[in-house]
Design a protein around this motif. Structure first.
Motif, PDB file in Angstrom:
ATOM      1  N   GLY A 406      19.814  -1.779   4.976  1.00  0.00           N
ATOM      2  CA  GLY A 406      19.941  -3.070   5.641  1.00  0.00           C
ATOM      3  C   GLY A 406      18.869  -3.286   6.693  1.00  0.00           C
ATOM      4  O   GLY A 406      19.136  -3.884   7.750  1.00  0.00           O
ATOM      5  N   GLU A 407      17.648  -2.806   6.420  1.00  0.00           N
ATOM      6  CA  GLU A 407      16.541  -2.966   7.349  1.00  0.00           C
ATOM      7  C   GLU A 407      15.447  -3.822   6.703  1.00  0.00           C
ATOM      8  O   GLU A 407      14.451  -3.305   6.182  1.00  0.00           O
ATOM      9  N   PRO A 408      15.616  -5.144   6.725  1.00  0.00           N
ATOM     10  CA  PRO A 408      14.652  -6.008   6.040  1.00  0.00           C
ATOM     11  C   PRO A 408      13.238  -5.916   6.611  1.00  0.00           C
ATOM     12  O   PRO A 408      12.263  -6.096   5.868  1.00  0.00           O
ATOM     13  N   ARG A 409      13.113  -5.658   7.884  1.00  0.00           N
ATOM     14  CA  ARG A 409      11.773  -5.595   8.472  1.00  0.00           C
ATOM     15  C   ARG A 409      10.989  -4.399   7.934  1.00  0.00           C
ATOM     16  O   ARG A 409       9.789  -4.491   7.687  1.00  0.00           O
ATOM     17  N   ARG A 410      11.668  -3.290   7.770  1.00  0.00           N
ATOM     18  CA  ARG A 410      10.998  -2.124   7.182  1.00  0.00           C
ATOM     19  C   ARG A 410      10.560  -2.446   5.754  1.00  0.00           C
ATOM     20  O   ARG A 410       9.456  -2.098   5.330  1.00  0.00           O
ATOM     21  N   ALA A 411      11.411  -3.130   5.017  1.00  0.00           N
ATOM     22  CA  ALA A 411      11.074  -3.503   3.638  1.00  0.00           C
ATOM     23  C   ALA A 411       9.894  -4.457   3.612  1.00  0.00           C
ATOM     24  O   ALA A 411       8.984  -4.317   2.776  1.00  0.00           O
ATOM     25  N   ALA A 412       9.880  -5.436   4.521  1.00  0.00           N
ATOM     26  CA  ALA A 412       8.784  -6.413   4.545  1.00  0.00           C
ATOM     27  C   ALA A 412       7.455  -5.728   4.816  1.00  0.00           C
ATOM     28  O   ALA A 412       6.431  -6.061   4.191  1.00  0.00           O
ATOM     29  N   TYR A 413       7.451  -4.773   5.737  1.00  0.00           N
ATOM     30  CA  TYR A 413       6.209  -4.047   6.036  1.00  0.00           C
ATOM     31  C   TYR A 413       5.735  -3.263   4.813  1.00  0.00           C
ATOM     32  O   TYR A 413       4.549  -3.332   4.431  1.00  0.00           O
ATOM     33  N   ALA A 414       6.634  -2.505   4.196  1.00  0.00           N
ATOM     34  CA  ALA A 414       6.245  -1.695   3.036  1.00  0.00           C
ATOM     35  C   ALA A 414       5.779  -2.583   1.885  1.00  0.00           C
ATOM     36  O   ALA A 414       4.818  -2.248   1.176  1.00  0.00           O
ATOM     37  N   LEU A 415       6.414  -3.730   1.693  1.00  0.00           N
ATOM     38  CA  LEU A 415       5.985  -4.662   0.642  1.00  0.00           C
ATOM     39  C   LEU A 415       4.578  -5.183   0.917  1.00  0.00           C
ATOM     40  O   LEU A 415       3.772  -5.350  -0.011  1.00  0.00           O
ATOM     41  N   SER A 416       4.267  -5.445   2.189  1.00  0.00           N
ATOM     42  CA  SER A 416       2.918  -5.925   2.513  1.00  0.00           C
ATOM     43  C   SER A 416       1.862  -4.878   2.188  1.00  0.00           C
ATOM     44  O   SER A 416       0.773  -5.213   1.702  1.00  0.00           O
ATOM     45  N   MET A 417       2.200  -3.613   2.422  1.00  0.00           N
ATOM     46  CA  MET A 417       1.249  -2.551   2.115  1.00  0.00           C
ATOM     47  C   MET A 417       1.118  -2.343   0.605  1.00  0.00           C
ATOM     48  O   MET A 417       0.030  -2.035   0.103  1.00  0.00           O
ATOM     49  N   LEU A 418       2.215  -2.527  -0.124  1.00  0.00           N
ATOM     50  CA  LEU A 418       2.128  -2.502  -1.585  1.00  0.00           C
ATOM     51  C   LEU A 418       1.208  -3.612  -2.086  1.00  0.00           C
ATOM     52  O   LEU A 418       0.416  -3.415  -3.015  1.00  0.00           O
ATOM     53  N   GLY A 419       1.318  -4.787  -1.488  1.00  0.00           N
ATOM     54  CA  GLY A 419       0.441  -5.879  -1.862  1.00  0.00           C
ATOM     55  C   GLY A 419      -1.013  -5.565  -1.593  1.00  0.00           C
ATOM     56  O   GLY A 419      -1.905  -5.894  -2.393  1.00  0.00           O
ATOM     57  N   ARG A 420      -1.278  -4.923  -0.460  1.00  0.00           N
ATOM     58  CA  ARG A 420      -2.664  -4.553  -0.147  1.00  0.00           C
ATOM     59  C   ARG A 420      -3.212  -3.568  -1.166  1.00  0.00           C
ATOM     60  O   ARG A 420      -4.358  -3.696  -1.615  1.00  0.00           O
ATOM     61  N   GLU A 430       0.161  -8.486  -9.393  1.00  0.00           N
ATOM     62  CA  GLU A 430       1.089  -7.606  -8.678  1.00  0.00           C
ATOM     63  C   GLU A 430       0.968  -7.825  -7.177  1.00  0.00           C
ATOM     64  O   GLU A 430       1.980  -7.838  -6.454  1.00  0.00           O
ATOM     65  N   ALA A 431      -0.255  -8.002  -6.692  1.00  0.00           N
ATOM     66  CA  ALA A 431      -0.454  -8.239  -5.263  1.00  0.00           C
ATOM     67  C   ALA A 431       0.272  -9.506  -4.820  1.00  0.00           C
ATOM     68  O   ALA A 431       0.940  -9.527  -3.773  1.00  0.00           O
ATOM     69  N   ALA A 432       0.146 -10.575  -5.616  1.00  0.00           N
ATOM     70  CA  ALA A 432       0.818 -11.828  -5.263  1.00  0.00           C
ATOM     71  C   ALA A 432       2.328 -11.645  -5.213  1.00  0.00           C
ATOM     72  O   ALA A 432       3.011 -12.147  -4.299  1.00  0.00           O
ATOM     73  N   THR A 433       2.877 -10.922  -6.182  1.00  0.00           N
ATOM     74  CA  THR A 433       4.320 -10.690  -6.223  1.00  0.00           C
ATOM     75  C   THR A 433       4.801  -9.965  -4.970  1.00  0.00           C
ATOM     76  O   THR A 433       5.778 -10.372  -4.322  1.00  0.00           O
ATOM     77  N   SER A 438       7.125  -9.931   0.586  1.00  0.00           N
ATOM     78  CA  SER A 438       7.008  -9.558   1.998  1.00  0.00           C
ATOM     79  C   SER A 438       7.167 -10.771   2.900  1.00  0.00           C
ATOM     80  O   SER A 438       7.910 -10.739   3.900  1.00  0.00           O
ATOM     81  N   ILE A 439       6.476 -11.857   2.561  1.00  0.00           N
ATOM     82  CA  ILE A 439       6.555 -13.077   3.364  1.00  0.00           C
ATOM     83  C   ILE A 439       7.972 -13.623   3.373  1.00  0.00           C
ATOM     84  O   ILE A 439       8.508 -14.013   4.426  1.00  0.00           O
ATOM     85  N   ALA A 440       8.614 -13.655   2.200  1.00  0.00           N
ATOM     86  CA  ALA A 440       9.974 -14.197   2.104  1.00  0.00           C
ATOM     87  C   ALA A 440      10.956 -13.378   2.939  1.00  0.00           C
ATOM     88  O   ALA A 440      11.803 -13.936   3.657  1.00  0.00           O
ATOM     89  N   GLY A 459      -3.468 -15.543   1.336  1.00  0.00           N
ATOM     90  CA  GLY A 459      -4.467 -16.598   1.334  1.00  0.00           C
ATOM     91  C   GLY A 459      -5.744 -16.169   0.637  1.00  0.00           C
ATOM     92  O   GLY A 459      -6.371 -16.944  -0.099  1.00  0.00           O
ATOM     93  N   GLU A 460      -6.123 -14.897   0.826  1.00  0.00           N
ATOM     94  CA  GLU A 460      -7.309 -14.381   0.132  1.00  0.00           C
ATOM     95  C   GLU A 460      -7.097 -14.377  -1.382  1.00  0.00           C
ATOM     96  O   GLU A 460      -8.026 -14.653  -2.152  1.00  0.00           O
ATOM     97  N   LEU A 461      -5.879 -14.090  -1.815  1.00  0.00           N
ATOM     98  CA  LEU A 461      -5.587 -14.143  -3.252  1.00  0.00           C
ATOM     99  C   LEU A 461      -5.758 -15.558  -3.799  1.00  0.00           C
ATOM    100  O   LEU A 461      -6.247 -15.745  -4.921  1.00  0.00           O
TER     101      LEU A 461
END
Length: 617
Positions: A406-420, A430-433, A438-440, A459-461
Motif C-alpha cells: 500500500g505504498e503508491p509513492r514507492r511504486a510510482a518511483y520504481a515505475l519511473s525508473m523502469l520507464g527510463r 514499454e517506456a510510454a507504458t 508512474s504519472i497516474a 514528453g521526450e517520448l
C-alpha cells in the motif's frame, strides 16, 4: 553498522595487490611475480571486467601488435597461473579466472568490502597498476584510465564512510584523521570540507574549524572564482548537540509528528527544529526504537525534502544504524542502510550503494515495505551502471511489493525508473507504458514532488514519436512544477527536455543555451545526482557533434571524468564514441570492449557504426 569484519579473513592465503605497484603474495610470502607489464594488465582486466572476455577480445585489446597475438596471450595466461598458484584457475573461451576461497584482491575489497577493512589497504589512494603503461594498446589504455578514475572515487567513498562510521561511535580523532585524508585527495569537494569542519566543531576545536573554513573560502575563490556552498557554511556554524534533560515517549512522538507535518507543508525550518528536538528528546528517554526513528526521520528530511543537506543527514543515519544494530532492531538497520545506499546512489558511489542496499535487504528479512524501498534504490543503482536486465527485475519486484504494502509513492518511483531503462534501450512503447503508470499513480496520490521526472521523460517520448506539440506541452508543465518545487534534479531534467524541443524546432543555439542552463540547475547544490550531469554532458556531445560546436571536445573530456569515476558503463561507452568521432585513436575499440558487457540494442548499433572494418567486436 556496515563495517562488520569480512568472514574468513584469518584464512586468507592469496593476496593480489593491484593498487599502486602490483604484487602477489601467497601464505604471507611473496609469490612468483609475472614478468611483463602486459601480463599484469591481463590479470587486472580479468579480475575487474564485468563479463569474461573472449580470447579474441583479449588478444585484440593488448596484443594486436604482436607477431602472434594468440600465442602472446597464452604466454601471459601461463604466467598468471604460475603466479596465482594451484588454487586458482584461468581457462576457457571466454577466459574465466577463478580464485581460491578466501583470496583477496585489493581493488575488489575497495569497491565491495566493508570500510573497516578497506580503509587499511596499503594501496588506498594509489592508482590501479600505478606506473604501468603499455604500447600499441589504446583501447586498453582507455579502459585502464576509466578504472583508475573509478577506483580513486571508490577510495574517497571508503574514507568518507570511515569518517562517518568513526564519528557515530564517538571516535572523533580517528574520524578527523580519515576526513583530513579525504580532503587531501579532493579539496574541492564541498561535502569533504564540510565533514572536516563539522568534526573540528564536534571536538571543540573551534579555532581549527574557523581556520579550515577560511582556507576553504580562499581555495574556492582562487581555484573556482566562487564562494563555497551553504553546506560548508552551515558546517562552520554547527555546534555540539545539547542533550535534553527530561523527556517521555509521548513528547518524542509528538515532535516526530509535528516535524513531519511541517516538512510536508513546506515549513522546513520549523520541521527541522522539531525533528532535531525529537532526536535529543529520544536520547533522553533511552528508548532505542524512538532514537532510531528520530534520526532516520531527520536524515530523510535532509536528504529528500531539503536537498543540499546530505552531509548533515548522513551522520544521523550512521548513528541510527549503530543504535539499531546494537539493540537488535533489524527494521531500523534496514531503514538506515537503505537511505545510506540512496545517498551513495545520488553521488555516483555505486559500489558502496550496492553494499548498503544488499545489507538492507538482508536486515529487512522479507518484510514487504522495507524490501520494496531497498529494491527500488538498488534497481536505480544498477540501472545507472547499465546492468539493464537486472535493473528491470529489481524495479519490477519493487513495484509489486510496493503495491502489496500500500505504498503508491514507492511504486510510482520504481515505475519511473523502469520507464527510463526502457527509453535508454530504445523500447519506446514499454517506456510510454511505465511512465504513464508512474504519472497516474503519482497524480492519484497527489505526489507532486515526483511528477516532473516522469513527465519530462514522457514528453521526450512524444518528441521521439514526432508529436512536438504534445511533447513541448508536457515538458513545460514538468519544468514549471520542478521550478515550483525547487528540485535541482527535476529542473535539470526538464530543462534538458526543453533543449530537445528547441533542437527539434531547428533552434540549435537555444538548445545549447538550455543545456548549459540545465547543468547549472542540476549541479547548484553540493549533493547533485551525478548520473544526470553525465546524461546532460552526453546530450551536449551528441548535439555538439551534430552541429559542429567548438566546445564538443571539452564536453567529452568532462563526460569522461564523470562517467569513469562512477562506473557509469553506458556513459563511458558513449564518451568513447564521442571521442572516436573527434579523431581520438583507440576509443572506438575501447567502446566496443565495454559495450560487449551491456545489454542495450541502441548502444550496440552506435558502436557497430563507429567501428572500422576489422575493428574489435
Amino acid at each position: 553498522m556496515g563495517h562488520e569484519r569480512e568472514p574468513g579473513r584469518d584464512d586468507v592465503s592469496l593476496v593480489v595487490q593491484l593498487l599502486g605497484q602490483p604484487a602477489i603474495t601467497r601464505d604471507g610470502d611473496e609469490a612468483y611475480q609475472p614478468r611483463s607489464r602486459k601480463t599484469w594488465c591481463v590479470l587486472a582486466y580479468l579480475l575487474l571486467c564485468q563479463r569474461p572476455p573472449t580470447r579474441a577480445q583479449l588478444s585484440s585489446l593488448l596484443f594486436s601488435g604482436a607477431d602472434d597475438p594468440a600465442r602472446a596471450l597464452r604466454w601471459s595466461l601461463t604466467e598468471i597461473r604460475r603466479a596465482l598458484g594451484p588454487g586458482a584457475t584461468v581457462d576457457g573461451d571466454p577466459v574465466v579466472l577463478r580464485l581460491p576461497d578466501h583470496a583477496v584482491v585489493d581493488a575488489s575489497l575497495l569497491t565491495r568490502g566493508a570500510w573497516l577493512e578497506a580503509v587499511d589497504l596499503p594501496g588506498l589512494g594509489l592508482d590501479l597498476l600505478e606506473g604501468t603503461s603499455v604500447r600499441d594498446a589504446p583501447g586498453y589504455d582507455a579502459w585502464l584510465l576509466a578504472q583508475q578514475s573509478h577506483l580513486r572515487a571508490a577510495g574517497e567513498a571508503v574514507l568518507h564512510e570511515a569518517a562517518l562510521g568513526s564519528m557515530a561511535v564517538c571516535q572523533l580523532d580517528t574520524a578527523l584523521r580519515h576526513a583530513t585524508r579525504l580532503v587531501t585527495l579532493d579539496p574541492l569537494d564541498e561535502g569533504h570540507q564540510a565533514l572536516l569542519i563539522r568534526l573540528y566543531r564536534m571536538t571543540g576545536d573551534d579555532d581549527a574549524a574557523a581556520r579550515q573554513l577560511a582556507s576553504v573560502r580562499e581555495l574556492f575563490d582562487r581555484e573556482l572564482g566562487v564562494e563555497p556552498g551553504d553546506v560548508v557554511e552551515r558546517a562552520g556554524r554547527a555546534g555540539r548537540q545539547d542533550s535534553a534533560t527530561a523527556a517521555d515517549t509521548a513528547s518524542v512522538d509528538a515532535l516526530l509528528e509535528a516535524g513531519s507535518a511541517a516538512i510536508s507543508a513546506g515549513a522546513h525550518d520549523a520541521g527541522m527544529a522539531a525533528l532535531t528536538a525529537a532526536v535529543a528528546q529520544a536520547d533522553a528517554t533511552g528508548d532505542a526504537v524512538r532514537r532510531v526513528a528520530a534520526r532516520v526521520a531527520l536524515a530523510e528530511t535532509c536528504i529528500h525534502a531539503l536537498r543540499g543537506l546530505d552531509e548533515e543527514g548522513l551522520p544521523r543515519l550512521f548513528e541510527a544504524d549503530r543504535i539499531a544494530h546494537d539493540h537488535g532492531l533489524r527494521q531500523g538497520v534496514a531503514d538506515a542502510r537503505s537511505e545510506l545506499g540512496y545517498v551513495d546512489f545520488l553521488r555516483g558511489r555505486y559500489d558502496r550503494a550496492e553494499r548498503w542496499l544488499g545489507e538492507a535487504l538482508v536486515y529487512a528479512g522479507g518484510a514487504v515495505a522495507p524490501t520494496a524501498r531497498a529494491l527500488a534504490y538498488l534497481g536505480s543503482v544498477v540501472s545507472d551502471q547499465a546492468d539493464y536486465p537486472r535493473a528491470v527485475g529489481l524495479l519490477a519486484e519493487s513495484v509489486a511489493l510496493a503495491e502489496e504494502a500500500g505504498e503508491p509513492r514507492r511504486a510510482a518511483y520504481a515505475l519511473s525508473m523502469l520507464g527510463r531503462v526502457a527509453m535508454l534501450r530504445g523500447d519506446t512503447a514499454e517506456a510510454a507504458t511505465q511512465l504513464d503508470r508512474s504519472i497516474a499513480v503519482a497524480e492519484a496520490d497527489r505526489w507532486l514532488a515526483l511528477l516532473p521526472w516522469p513527465q519530462a521523460l514522457r514528453g521526450e517520448l512524444h518528441l521521439l514519436a514526432g508529436d512536438r506539440d504534445a511533447g513541448a506541452a508536457m515538458i513545460e508543465q514538468a519544468f514549471a512544477r520542478a521550478c515550483q518545487l525547487g528540485d535541482p534534479c527535476w529542473e535539470g531534467t526538464a530543462t534538458r527536455a526543453r533543449a530537445l524541443v528547441a533542437e527539434d524546432a531547428g533552434d540549435a543555439d537555444e538548445a545549447f543555451r538550455l543545456l548549459g542552463e540545465a547543468r547549472v540547475r542540476a549541479n547548484r547544490l553540493a549533493d547533485p545526482y551525478v548520473w544526470l550531469d553525465g546524461h546532460l554532458l552526453d546530450t551536449l556531445c551528441t548535439l555538439g557533434r551534430r552541429h559542429g560546436h567548438p566546445d564538443t571536445r571539452a564536453w567529452a573530456e568532462a563526460l569522461r571524468g564523470v562517467a569513469a569515476r562512477g562506473g557509469m558503463r553506458e556513459l563511458v561507452v558513449r564518451c568513447a564514441l564521442h571521442r572516436a568521432a573527434l579523431g581520438e585513436p583507440g576509443e572506438a575499440d575501447a567502446a566496443a570492449v565495454i559495450a560487449a558487457e551491456i545489454d542495450n540494442p541502441v548502444l550496440a548499433r552506435l558502436v557497430e557504426a563507429a567501428l572500422p572494418v576489422g575493428g574489435t567486436t
